[in-house]
Scaffold this motif. Structure first.
Motif, short mmCIF file in Angstrom:
data_model
loop_
_atom_site.label_atom_id
_atom_site.label_comp_id
_atom_site.label_asym_id
_atom_site.label_seq_id
_atom_site.Cartn_x
_atom_site.Cartn_y
_atom_site.Cartn_z
N ALA A 185 63.95 137.53 -23.75
CA ALA A 185 64.59 137.97 -25.00
C ALA A 185 64.29 139.44 -25.28
O ALA A 185 65.18 140.19 -25.72
CB ALA A 185 64.12 137.10 -26.16
N ASN B 271 66.88 142.74 -25.54
CA ASN B 271 66.82 143.65 -26.68
C ASN B 271 66.71 145.10 -26.22
O ASN B 271 67.42 145.99 -26.71
CB ASN B 271 65.63 143.26 -27.57
CG ASN B 271 65.71 143.87 -28.94
OD1 ASN B 271 66.68 143.69 -29.66
ND2 ASN B 271 64.68 144.61 -29.32
N GLN C 95 54.92 131.63 -34.46
CA GLN C 95 56.01 132.62 -34.47
C GLN C 95 57.15 132.16 -33.57
O GLN C 95 56.91 131.68 -32.46
CB GLN C 95 55.47 133.97 -33.99
CG GLN C 95 54.42 134.57 -34.92
CD GLN C 95 53.62 135.67 -34.23
OE1 GLN C 95 52.98 135.44 -33.21
NE2 GLN C 95 53.65 136.85 -34.81
N ASN C 96 58.38 132.34 -34.03
CA ASN C 96 59.52 132.01 -33.19
C ASN C 96 59.83 133.19 -32.26
O ASN C 96 59.15 134.22 -32.30
CB ASN C 96 60.74 131.61 -34.04
CG ASN C 96 61.25 132.73 -34.93
OD1 ASN C 96 61.17 133.91 -34.57
ND2 ASN C 96 61.80 132.37 -36.07
N ILE C 97 60.86 133.05 -31.45
CA ILE C 97 61.19 134.08 -30.46
C ILE C 97 61.50 135.42 -31.12
O ILE C 97 60.99 136.46 -30.72
CB ILE C 97 62.36 133.63 -29.56
CG1 ILE C 97 61.96 132.41 -28.74
CG2 ILE C 97 62.81 134.76 -28.64
CD1 ILE C 97 63.11 131.75 -28.01
N ASN C 98 62.35 135.41 -32.15
CA ASN C 98 62.72 136.66 -32.81
C ASN C 98 61.53 137.36 -33.44
O ASN C 98 61.39 138.58 -33.35
CB ASN C 98 63.79 136.41 -33.88
CG ASN C 98 65.15 136.11 -33.27
OD1 ASN C 98 65.42 136.47 -32.13
ND2 ASN C 98 66.00 135.43 -34.02
N GLN C 99 60.66 136.60 -34.08
CA GLN C 99 59.46 137.18 -34.68
C GLN C 99 58.56 137.78 -33.61
O GLN C 99 58.00 138.86 -33.79
CB GLN C 99 58.69 136.10 -35.46
CG GLN C 99 59.39 135.66 -36.73
CD GLN C 99 58.74 134.43 -37.34
OE1 GLN C 99 58.22 133.55 -36.64
NE2 GLN C 99 58.77 134.35 -38.67
N SER C 100 58.44 137.10 -32.49
CA SER C 100 57.62 137.59 -31.39
C SER C 100 58.19 138.89 -30.82
O SER C 100 57.46 139.86 -30.59
CB SER C 100 57.55 136.53 -30.28
OG SER C 100 56.98 135.34 -30.76
N VAL C 101 59.50 138.91 -30.58
CA VAL C 101 60.15 140.11 -30.05
C VAL C 101 60.00 141.28 -31.02
O VAL C 101 59.68 142.41 -30.62
CB VAL C 101 61.64 139.84 -29.73
CG1 VAL C 101 62.40 141.13 -29.47
CG2 VAL C 101 61.76 138.89 -28.54
N ASN C 102 60.21 141.04 -32.30
CA ASN C 102 60.09 142.10 -33.30
C ASN C 102 58.67 142.66 -33.37
O ASN C 102 58.48 143.87 -33.51
CB ASN C 102 60.51 141.59 -34.69
CG ASN C 102 61.99 141.33 -34.78
OD1 ASN C 102 62.78 141.87 -34.00
ND2 ASN C 102 62.40 140.49 -35.72
#
Length: 197
Positions: free
Chosen positions: A44, A48, A178-185
């Motif tokens: 992911a 990005n 943490q979900n994927i988006n939170q982790s990536v952010n």
């Protein structure tokens, strides 16, 4: 090292490649138990970065065993060699000015430290994808924990081989919270300054 081997200096440097790419080359090293979410988050994050026109390459621990490391097993000795080869490959990518993501269990601190020390301090970012063994076993996306528990897999991290948690990782992503988006952010906020020229 054979005394007849000499380093050949090239006309185009890492700095030149970074200027062409318009960003620096760095390593994002994802470590954690099988099933913790390393590959999912790395994938992911790469998408990005790609959308931001950042030149990337993802080296997944399983995928690299299809080619370069297909002759290695999972003994401590083979795991050490697996990590050494991955580190040397990604050093070439960083020299090419690319942001390289590595998703590999890399269970031993000594091997991760050896991988870190072939890079400049700002080029290596260790990301601990934290997840309890219990949660990883519950997820068990590849069915590997089940096989390890029944003895079908003899050398498996977290069950029959140890996993040494990073003492001081650059980033901790806790996938139980943490979900994927939170982790990536979280990772993006950390690395944005590192990749800018």
């Amino acid at each position: 090292m054979n005394k007849n081997i000499k380093w050949h200096q090239t006309a185009v440097t890492k700095h030149d490649r970074e200027q062409l790419n318009k960003h620096k080359g760095i390593v994002l090293w994802f470590t954690g138990l099988s099933g913790s979410g390393k590959s999912t988050i790395a994938n992911a994050l790469e998408k990005n970065l790609y959308d931001m026109l950042i030149h990337t390459y993802l080296l997944d621990g399983d995928n690299i065993r299809y080619g370069v490391n297909k002759n290695l097993g999972f003994s401590s000795k083979d795991r050490k060699e697996n990590i050494r080869r991955i580190a040397e490959i990604r050093k070439l990518f960083v020299d090419a000015g690319i942001v390289v993501l590595v998703a590999a269990i890399s269970p031993f601190k000594e091997d991760r430290d050896a991988a870190r020390h072939i890079f400049d301090k700002e080029e290596f970012i260790e990301i601990y994808v934290k997840c309890s063994l219990e949660e990883c076993e519950k997820r068990d996306p590849k069915g590997l924990y089940k096989k390890a528990r029944t003895g079908e897999i003899k050398e498996f991290t977290g069950v029959t081989q140890p996993y040494e948690e990073p003492a001081n990782p650059d980033i901790i992503v806790d996938t139980t919270k943490q979900n994927i988006n939170q982790s990536v952010n979280l990772i993006m906020s950390f690395i944005e300054k590192r990749i800018k020229l």
